[in-house]
Structures are given as structure tokens and as C-alpha cells.
Design a protein around this motif. Structure first.
Motif, PDB file in Angstrom:
ATOM      1  N   LEU A  26       0.831  -1.212   0.000  1.00 64.52           N
ATOM      2  CA  LEU A  26       0.000   0.000   0.000  1.00 64.52           C
ATOM      3  C   LEU A  26       0.863   1.259   0.000  1.00 64.52           C
ATOM      4  CD1 LEU A  26      -2.779  -1.039   2.554  1.00 64.52           C
ATOM      5  CD2 LEU A  26      -2.923  -1.010   0.063  1.00 64.52           C
ATOM      6  N   ASN A  30       0.822   4.460  -2.490  1.00 63.10           N
ATOM      7  CA  ASN A  30       0.825   5.843  -2.017  1.00 63.10           C
ATOM      8  C   ASN A  30       1.944   6.649  -2.662  1.00 63.10           C
ATOM      9  OD1 ASN A  30      -0.245   7.880  -0.037  1.00 63.10           O
ATOM     10  ND2 ASN A  30       1.844   7.750   0.733  1.00 63.10           N
ATOM     11  N   LYS A 103      -3.218  -4.171   7.119  1.00 63.07           N
ATOM     12  CA  LYS A 103      -3.566  -3.113   6.178  1.00 63.07           C
ATOM     13  C   LYS A 103      -4.103  -1.885   6.895  1.00 63.07           C
ATOM     14  CE  LYS A 103      -4.397  -5.840   2.005  1.00 63.07           C
ATOM     15  NZ  LYS A 103      -5.352  -6.166   0.924  1.00 63.07           N
ATOM     16  N   CYS A 107      -2.694   1.832   6.522  1.00 62.03           N
ATOM     17  CA  CYS A 107      -3.581   2.935   6.115  1.00 62.03           C
ATOM     18  C   CYS A 107      -3.502   4.091   7.097  1.00 62.03           C
ATOM     19  CB  CYS A 107      -5.016   2.431   5.997  1.00 62.03           C
ATOM     20  SG  CYS A 107      -5.318   1.354   4.575  1.00 62.03           S
TER      21      CYS A 107
END
Length: 303
Positions: A26, A30, A103, A107
Motif C-alpha cells: 500500500l 501511495n 492493512k 492505512c
């Protein structure tokens, strides 16, 4: 063009594999978002100003350009720093402990990165630090020339250098050196096992990737940081325009090379890019042929 195409491929691959993405990946998404944001919000204005041989739009566009550059620049650096720390923790943890990086935790980390970057970007608008044109006159950034006689600007730039440049850079280098050392020790422990060739390939691959990411980060941002730091203690006129322009271009190039690193070291990313390329080729071929008009249903299924 390289930034948009390369990072768009990264995002398209991430969307296609959204259910299979691991938590650390992730951060890669980003980073691609930050790189595309910088390219779309800044580069067209800078290119137009370069062709015009002067800055376009006046003070308002100058503040906007500097704000976007600072926001996405800090976000990219902090994302790279977070990636290095997470990779270090995963490498030095057991398999069960590495799965604790969920996750949701990543996040939350990404949200913190954006808030941290936004805070530093709006501080000059609130009175701590200033935005202004670059010495070569076709882009804008922190107004280094106002820092000579301003304790306000001087404290801002020193704090920014420490918290947004020096510490992240040292963290990245330390983490990847730690990863390289861990892989090297693991290779030494299995020297008497038949899987030496696989271990050697893994060591070489991880070490080379760590070196490329570290060198890429330092080579793109260190010249700009050095030129900026020089401007704190010396007049901007003491540097030739080309000396201030080249570090700025090196810093902007950091948005383009990350997808190439992924392509070299990630077999999954290579396969997905090839699939995307094949899909685009098939779509153009089918819808550009005469048979597509005669058999639209069969064309759709074939595509």
C-alpha cells in the motif's frame, strides 16, 4: 510522460490485484499517487514557464506551485522512509510477527504521512517560512533568499532540513544497510546447504534493490538540499542559474524512476505490465478492424 505512464501502470496493477495486495505494498501505491500528483499539478506549469523564459501566473501561481511541490515532496520522502522501516521490521522478524503489520495499520500510517506533509506545506502560509521563486526564475519553492536576515525563516528551514530531509535519509540508509547485513548473515549460515545458489541470488537481488533505492533517493534530493543549504548562508547570486537549476531537475526526476525499479525486481509487476500491454493491443486491434463492426458481440468476448 515517464512519470505518468510508469506510475499509472503501478496503480493499474494495484487495482487489478487489490485483493492480493500485501500491507507494505500500500505504501508503494501511495508513493505512485504522490508522484503522479506532483507531475500533474506542477510539471505543466514549469514546462510552460520554461518555454516562456519567465514564470507564468504571478504570485498566486508561484505559491500554488511551491505548496504542491512541498506537499508531494515531503509525502514521497516520508513514504520511502516508512517503506524502509517496514521492510527492515519484516526482515528482522519471524513470519508470525511480520503478519502483524495489517492493512489498517498501514492505512493509518499513510494518513499520518499526508497530514504530516500537509502541515509542513501550509506552515509558510501561516507565517513560519516563505514561498518564492527559484533563483533561475522558472519555478517556485521555499524563499531561500529571505532567510539571511530572518530568524523566522532560518528556524523554519533548519527544522525542515532536520525533520523532512536529514532524518528520513539517515533512516532509509540505516534500514537498507541493516537489511543487507541480515541477508548476508543468513547466507553465511547456510553455506553448507545445497541451496547456496538460491540464497546467493536472493542476497544479490535484495542487496542490489536496497542499494538502488537508497542511491536513487540520495542522488535525486541531496544536490537540491545542498544547493538550498548553501543559500541559507550565502547570497543566491553567488550561484550560477544552472547550478540551482540542475539540482531542481534531479529532485523532480525522482518521480520517474521508481516504476523501473519495480519492473526490474518484481516478477509480478512485470507480468501485470505485459498483460496490460497485451490487453491494450488486443483492444486497439479488434475495435480498429472491419470485423468489429460486423460482429460486435464476438469482438467483445474475444477482447
Amino acid at each position: 510522460i515517464l512519470t505518468i505512464l510508469g506510475n499509472s501502470a503501478v496503480l493499474a496493477t494495484a487495482v487489478k490485484r487489490s485483493s492480493l495486495l500485501k500491507s507494505p505494498e500500500l505504501l508503494t501505491v501511495n508513493l505512485a499517487v504522490a508522484d503522479i500528483g506532483m507531475a500533474l499539478s506542477m510539471y505543466p506549469l514549469a514546462i510552460a514557464s520554461a518555454w516562456n523564459h519567465a514564470w507564468l501566473g504571478g504570485d498566486a501561481s508561484c505559491v500554488y506551485y511551491a505548496l504542491m511541490g512541498f506537499l508531494f515532496g515531503v509525502c514521497s520522502m516520508m513514504t520511502l522512509c516508512a517503506m524502509a522501516v517496514i521492510r527492515f521490521l519484516v526482515t528482522n522478524s519471524s513470519k508470525s510477527n511480520s503478519n502483524k503489520i495489517t492493512k489498517n495499520a498501514v492505512c493509518i500510517l499513510i494518513a499520518f504521512i499526508w497530514l504530516y506533509s500537509l502541515l509542513w506545506a501550509i506552515l509558510p502560509l501561516l507565517g513560519w517560512g516563505y514561498y518564492g521563486p527559484e533563483p533561475f526564475g522558472i519555478s517556485c519553492t521555499i524563499a531561500w533568499s529571505k532567510f539571511h536576515n530572518s530568524s523566522n525563516g532560518f528556524s523554519f528551514i533548519l527544522s525542515m532540513f532536520l525533520l523532512c530531509t536529514v532524518l528520513p535519509a539517515l533512516t532509509i540508509v540505516a534500514c537498507y544497510l541493516g537489511i543487507a547485513w541480515k541477508v548476508h548473515k543468513a547466507y553465511q549460515e547456510i553455506q553448507n546447504i545445497d541451496r547456496i545458489p538460491n540464497a546467493a541470488k536472493l542476497e544479490k537481488k535484495l542487496t542490489l534493490m536496497a542499494v538502488l533505492i537508497s542511491v536513487g533517493f540520495l542522488s535525486s534530493w541531496t544536490p537540491y538540499a545542498a544547493a538550498s543549504f548553501w543559500s541559507i548562508f550565502n547570497s543566491s547570486d553567488s550561484l550560477q542559474p544552472v547550478v540551482t537549476l540542475l539540482p531542481c531537475l534531479f529532485a523532480k526526476s525522482s518521480t520517474a524512476y521508481n516504476p523501473f525499479i519495480y519492473y526490474i525486481f518484481s516478477k509480478t509487476f512485470r507480468c501485470e505490465v505485459k498483460k496490460l500491454r497485451c490487453c491494450c493491443g488486443w483492444r486497439v486491434h479488434y475495435f480498429g478492424s472491419d470485423s468489429s463492426a460486423e460482429h460486435p458481440v464476438s469482438t467483445m468476448w474475444s477482447g
